[in-house]
Design an enzyme around this catalytic site. Structure first.
Site, PDB file in Angstrom:
ATOM      1  N   CYS A  14      -4.383  -1.668  -2.004  1.00 26.67           N
ATOM      2  CA  CYS A  14      -4.564  -0.261  -2.332  1.00 26.67           C
ATOM      3  C   CYS A  14      -5.481  -0.215  -3.549  1.00 26.67           C
ATOM      4  O   CYS A  14      -5.150  -0.791  -4.594  1.00 26.67           O
ATOM      5  CB  CYS A  14      -3.201   0.359  -2.654  1.00 26.67           C
ATOM      6  SG  CYS A  14      -3.276   2.021  -3.322  1.00 26.67           S
ATOM      7  N   ASN A  15      -6.624   0.429  -3.398  1.00 26.76           N
ATOM      8  CA  ASN A  15      -7.562   0.506  -4.532  1.00 26.76           C
ATOM      9  C   ASN A  15      -6.981   1.299  -5.690  1.00 26.76           C
ATOM     10  O   ASN A  15      -7.204   0.964  -6.852  1.00 26.76           O
ATOM     11  CB  ASN A  15      -8.854   1.187  -4.092  1.00 26.76           C
ATOM     12  CG  ASN A  15      -9.726   0.288  -3.260  1.00 26.76           C
ATOM     13  OD1 ASN A  15     -10.652  -0.325  -3.761  1.00 26.76           O
ATOM     14  ND2 ASN A  15      -9.428   0.197  -1.979  1.00 26.76           N
ATOM     15  N   THR A  16      -6.239   2.365  -5.349  1.00 25.64           N
ATOM     16  CA  THR A  16      -5.687   3.219  -6.402  1.00 25.64           C
ATOM     17  C   THR A  16      -4.729   2.420  -7.270  1.00 25.64           C
ATOM     18  O   THR A  16      -4.822   2.433  -8.510  1.00 25.64           O
ATOM     19  CB  THR A  16      -4.949   4.418  -5.749  1.00 25.64           C
ATOM     20  OG1 THR A  16      -5.851   5.061  -4.846  1.00 25.64           O
ATOM     21  CG2 THR A  16      -4.460   5.394  -6.781  1.00 25.64           C
ATOM     22  N   ASP A  56       0.859  -1.197   0.000  1.00 25.60           N
ATOM     23  CA  ASP A  56       0.000   0.000   0.000  1.00 25.60           C
ATOM     24  C   ASP A  56       0.888   1.238   0.000  1.00 25.60           C
ATOM     25  O   ASP A  56       2.091   1.163   0.266  1.00 25.60           O
ATOM     26  CB  ASP A  56      -0.931   0.021   1.228  1.00 25.60           C
ATOM     27  CG  ASP A  56      -1.878   1.223   1.205  1.00 25.60           C
ATOM     28  OD1 ASP A  56      -2.474   1.504   0.154  1.00 25.60           O
ATOM     29  OD2 ASP A  56      -2.015   1.906   2.239  1.00 25.60           O
ATOM     30  N   SER A  57       0.259   2.392  -0.281  1.00 28.28           N
ATOM     31  CA  SER A  57       1.002   3.650  -0.243  1.00 28.28           C
ATOM     32  C   SER A  57       1.341   4.049   1.199  1.00 28.28           C
ATOM     33  O   SER A  57       2.213   4.880   1.402  1.00 28.28           O
ATOM     34  CB  SER A  57       0.161   4.755  -0.888  1.00 28.28           C
ATOM     35  OG  SER A  57      -1.082   4.852  -0.214  1.00 28.28           O
ATOM     36  N   CYS A 101     -11.296   2.615  -0.803  1.00 25.58           N
ATOM     37  CA  CYS A 101      -9.899   2.955  -0.515  1.00 25.58           C
ATOM     38  C   CYS A 101      -9.574   2.271   0.799  1.00 25.58           C
ATOM     39  O   CYS A 101     -10.371   2.340   1.746  1.00 25.58           O
ATOM     40  CB  CYS A 101      -9.725   4.472  -0.390  1.00 25.58           C
ATOM     41  SG  CYS A 101      -8.090   4.950   0.228  1.00 25.58           S
ATOM     42  N   THR A 102      -8.427   1.621   0.863  1.00 23.53           N
ATOM     43  CA  THR A 102      -8.120   0.832   2.062  1.00 23.53           C
ATOM     44  C   THR A 102      -7.783   1.704   3.275  1.00 23.53           C
ATOM     45  O   THR A 102      -7.740   1.206   4.392  1.00 23.53           O
ATOM     46  CB  THR A 102      -6.968  -0.149   1.780  1.00 23.53           C
ATOM     47  OG1 THR A 102      -5.837   0.597   1.295  1.00 23.53           O
ATOM     48  CG2 THR A 102      -7.382  -1.186   0.761  1.00 23.53           C
ATOM     49  N   HIS A 103      -7.570   2.999   3.059  1.00 23.75           N
ATOM     50  CA  HIS A 103      -7.402   3.905   4.206  1.00 23.75           C
ATOM     51  C   HIS A 103      -8.755   4.186   4.882  1.00 23.75           C
ATOM     52  O   HIS A 103      -8.788   4.569   6.051  1.00 23.75           O
ATOM     53  CB  HIS A 103      -6.819   5.247   3.758  1.00 23.75           C
ATOM     54  CG  HIS A 103      -5.327   5.259   3.579  1.00 23.75           C
ATOM     55  ND1 HIS A 103      -4.704   4.650   2.522  1.00 23.75           N
ATOM     56  CD2 HIS A 103      -4.344   5.824   4.320  1.00 23.75           C
ATOM     57  CE1 HIS A 103      -3.384   4.850   2.621  1.00 23.75           C
ATOM     58  NE2 HIS A 103      -3.140   5.552   3.703  1.00 23.75           N
ATOM     59  N   GLU A 158      -3.677   8.515   7.904  1.00 25.98           N
ATOM     60  CA  GLU A 158      -2.232   8.405   8.151  1.00 25.98           C
ATOM     61  C   GLU A 158      -1.872   9.017   9.508  1.00 25.98           C
ATOM     62  O   GLU A 158      -0.950   8.581  10.176  1.00 25.98           O
ATOM     63  CB  GLU A 158      -1.436   9.122   7.048  1.00 25.98           C
ATOM     64  CG  GLU A 158      -1.447   8.418   5.698  1.00 25.98           C
ATOM     65  CD  GLU A 158      -0.574   7.159   5.653  1.00 25.98           C
ATOM     66  OE1 GLU A 158       0.507   7.141   6.252  1.00 25.98           O
ATOM     67  OE2 GLU A 158      -1.003   6.186   4.991  1.00 25.98           O
TER      68      GLU A 158
HETATM   69  N1  DGL Z   1      -4.999   3.169   0.332  1.00 24.33           N
HETATM   70  C1  DGL Z   1      -5.015   3.551  -1.020  1.00 24.33           C
HETATM   71  C2  DGL Z   1      -6.266   3.177  -1.748  1.00 24.33           C
HETATM   72  O1  DGL Z   1      -6.858   2.170  -1.379  1.00 24.33           O
HETATM   73  C3  DGL Z   1      -4.361   4.815  -1.476  1.00 24.33           C
HETATM   74  C4  DGL Z   1      -4.547   6.080  -0.731  1.00 24.33           C
HETATM   75  C5  DGL Z   1      -3.584   7.116  -1.313  1.00 24.33           C
HETATM   76  O2  DGL Z   1      -2.381   6.872  -1.249  1.00 24.33           O
HETATM   77  O3  DGL Z   1      -4.072   8.123  -1.853  1.00 24.33           O
HETATM   78  O4  DGL Z   1      -6.662   3.798  -2.684  1.00 24.33           O
END
Ligand code: DGL
Length: 264
Positions: free
Chosen positions: A72-74, A9-10, A182-184, A150
């Site tokens: 990470c979805n992105t 992930d990011s 988004c996983t966040h 974060e």
């Molecule tokens: N957690 C990530 C996602 O699922 C990326 C969030 C990000 O870095 O912008 O999209």
């Protein structure tokens, strides 16, 4: 057989997926890579997201993992279609599980919350719409949820304010399902629940993904697996958020210099 799963992930968002994977696959070992020096990915161009994701995923492959979960979805929406052919180990993204969650459980309408890049990819709208054309599907880009997660601020009054602002003007009566694309975003679930009507479900596709990975890997040796964390920025702030999420990482987080990923 014991198995090593790479999770990418990011930043800290993939920890929401890791916790689901660990609960379902306690015997597996994990290497978690959070590219915290370059988070967020979701506001960047497709070229940048593909390049950063390529570096992270290839690093996990070099670490000897048996399978990579792009948590990470992105990266799953934008980079995975390009990178799948470049990686020698099986690779799994998160979008498919979110789509199936919506297809299987929504009744009236799905509100997808995701990063700008995921929404620009149109994967959720197209894939859900194809399977359930009668559903109302709307997508909202919520980039500010990422720094809040974060920072470990997902359950604060600041998060409530930001959630309310993103939901402004949306006719919530059309929706019975909010999909966390988004996983966040599961880290903001308390704030989302406070701001949404009680009859709207908030769905995190993480458990479905963990189930799919367990099916792919099959039976494993009965043992307690271990987790190793690597981050490209501060070890301390990552360990703090991980601890806050109930995953004590202190002493297990290594700093990975960006130059290892970029090859400079
Ligand atoms: N957690 C990530 C996602 O699922 C990326 C969030 C990000 O870095 O912008 O999209």
């Amino acid at each position: 057989m014991s198995r090593v799963i790479g999770v990418f992930d990011s930043g800290v968002g993939g920890l929401t997926v890791l916790s689901r994977l660990r609960a379902r696959l306690p015997e597996a070992d994990f290497v978690y890579l959070g590219d915290t020096a370059r988070v967020p990915y979701g506001t960047r161009s497709a070229e940048t997201i593909i390049e950063y994701s390529r570096q992270g995923i290839l690093h996990l492959q070099t670490s000897g993992v048996d399978l990579v979960v792009v948590a990470c979805n992105t990266a799953s929406a934008v980079a995975l279609p390009v990178l799948a052919g470049e990686v020698a180990v099986p690779i799994v993204g998160v979008v498919e599980d979110g789509v199936l969650e919506a297809v299987d459980t929504a009744r009236r309408g799905v509100l997808v919350l995701a990063t700008p890049a995921t929404i620009a990819s149109r994967v959720y709208k197209e894939w859900i719409g194809k399977r359930r054309p009668e559903l109302v599907i709307e997508e909202v880009a919520c980039p500010l949820f990422v720094p809040l997660a974060e920072e470990g601020w997902g359950d604060t009054e600041v998060a409530d304010l930001v959630v309310r602002r993103y939901l402004e003007g949306i006719e919530l009566r059309y929706f019975d399902l909010v999909l966390l694309g988004c996983t966040h975003f599961p880290l903001l679930e308390p704030a989302l629940r406070r701001c949404l009507p009680t009859d709207v479900a908030v769905e995190d596709p993480g458990p479905r993904l963990a189930e799919r990975v367990a099916r792919m890997l099959g039976p494993m040796l009965a043992r307690r697996g271990v987790v190793r964390f690597e981050v490209t920025d501060s070890v301390e702030s990552f360990a703090r958020v991980a601890g806050w999420m109930g995953m004590p990482a202190e002493g297990h987080v290594a700093h990975l210099p960006l130059s290892v990923l970029t090859g400079d």
